[in-house]
Design an enzyme around this catalytic site. Sequence first.
Site, PDB file in Angstrom:
ATOM      1  N   LYS A 120      45.869 -19.791  29.583  1.00 31.86           N
ATOM      2  CA  LYS A 120      46.356 -20.813  28.663  1.00 31.86           C
ATOM      3  C   LYS A 120      45.467 -20.921  27.670  1.00 31.86           C
ATOM      4  O   LYS A 120      45.767 -21.906  26.576  1.00 31.86           O
ATOM      5  CB  LYS A 120      46.618 -21.979  29.407  1.00 31.86           C
ATOM      6  CG  LYS A 120      45.624 -22.704  30.000  1.00 31.86           C
ATOM      7  CD  LYS A 120      46.166 -24.033  30.827  1.00 31.86           C
ATOM      8  CE  LYS A 120      44.836 -24.577  31.559  1.00 31.86           C
ATOM      9  NZ  LYS A 120      45.467 -25.788  32.328  1.00 31.86           N
ATOM     10  N   ILE A 123      47.472 -20.748  47.356  1.00 31.05           N
ATOM     11  CA  ILE A 123      46.395 -21.842  47.084  1.00 31.05           C
ATOM     12  C   ILE A 123      45.237 -21.443  47.894  1.00 31.05           C
ATOM     13  O   ILE A 123      45.316 -21.667  49.440  1.00 31.05           O
ATOM     14  CB  ILE A 123      47.001 -23.371  47.582  1.00 31.05           C
ATOM     15  CG1 ILE A 123      48.243 -23.678  46.724  1.00 31.05           C
ATOM     16  CG2 ILE A 123      46.017 -24.489  47.744  1.00 31.05           C
ATOM     17  CD1 ILE A 123      48.813 -24.908  47.208  1.00 31.05           C
ATOM     18  N   GLY A 166      42.117 -16.247  47.222  1.00 27.11           N
ATOM     19  CA  GLY A 166      41.433 -15.272  46.211  1.00 27.11           C
ATOM     20  C   GLY A 166      39.856 -15.291  46.809  1.00 27.11           C
ATOM     21  O   GLY A 166      39.596 -16.311  47.189  1.00 27.11           O
ATOM     22  N   CYS A 221      38.099 -17.644  44.969  1.00 25.88           N
ATOM     23  CA  CYS A 221      38.758 -19.188  44.655  1.00 25.88           C
ATOM     24  C   CYS A 221      38.005 -20.055  45.872  1.00 25.88           C
ATOM     25  O   CYS A 221      38.124 -19.389  47.336  1.00 25.88           O
ATOM     26  CB  CYS A 221      40.330 -19.051  44.977  1.00 25.88           C
ATOM     27  SG  CYS A 221      40.939 -20.619  45.115  1.00 25.88           S
ATOM     28  N   THR A 239      38.996 -23.021  46.865  1.00 25.79           N
ATOM     29  CA  THR A 239      39.659 -24.119  47.243  1.00 25.79           C
ATOM     30  C   THR A 239      39.584 -24.495  48.660  1.00 25.79           C
ATOM     31  O   THR A 239      39.901 -25.565  49.361  1.00 25.79           O
ATOM     32  CB  THR A 239      41.107 -24.022  46.575  1.00 25.79           C
ATOM     33  OG1 THR A 239      41.036 -24.058  45.195  1.00 25.79           O
ATOM     34  CG2 THR A 239      41.985 -25.223  47.216  1.00 25.79           C
TER      35      THR A 239
END
Length: 229
Positions: free
Chosen positions: A76, A178, A181, A184, A186
Amino acid sequence: MHMDTHEYLDFEDVLIKPRRSSINSRQEVDLTRSFKTKSGRVLNGVGVIAANMDGVGTFSMAKALAQEKMFTALHKFYTLEQWVAFAGENAAILPYVFITIGISEAELEKLERILEAIPVLTNICVDIANGYSAHFLPHVAKVREKFPGKVLMAGNVVGAEMSEALVQAGADIVKVGIGPGSVCTTRKMTGVGVPQFSAIVECAQAAHALGGWCVGMGAVPVWATSPKL
């Protein structure tokens, strides 16, 4: 407190069991197919899409994957000027890209400007790290109302309930993942997430029941197209 004792699996926990086939060579395999969406549009190509991470969902990635009829959710951070320049030089691959926004009003306004400047763009991705935020569903519904004829992908979620809610809010494609990866953190930092294979199976079944699609997000994810997974 509710403790879920259901077994959840990652992709490293499963293998594909081979079956007899009439195919003599892998060169005979055609991976292209048509994905008809609730918005009325059809995505034609190979069911692989690069995630909208800033180091993955790039213009250069889109150019490379589009040669193989694969898709890219662009990050984005590209400006309107960059989008216009890219579209002017790469009109043929625009059906294979998604414009990504978050849930801020500024990003929605930016999306409107981009689509006004490049009306042939057809695919939108509304992305936040945690699709369970109270602000997310109303925002998805708002994007759908503003752009009824565009393909809308939204996430990230990891379960049936939110997958159903997203399709009902107007999403054509549910974006799943969520903390799945390798890059990632998280799940390690917050303890939040669901192993990706099980998350895709659950979300795909829920989305398909309402006429939607599902895509499991990683660095290079694949479409979860079978409600029988």
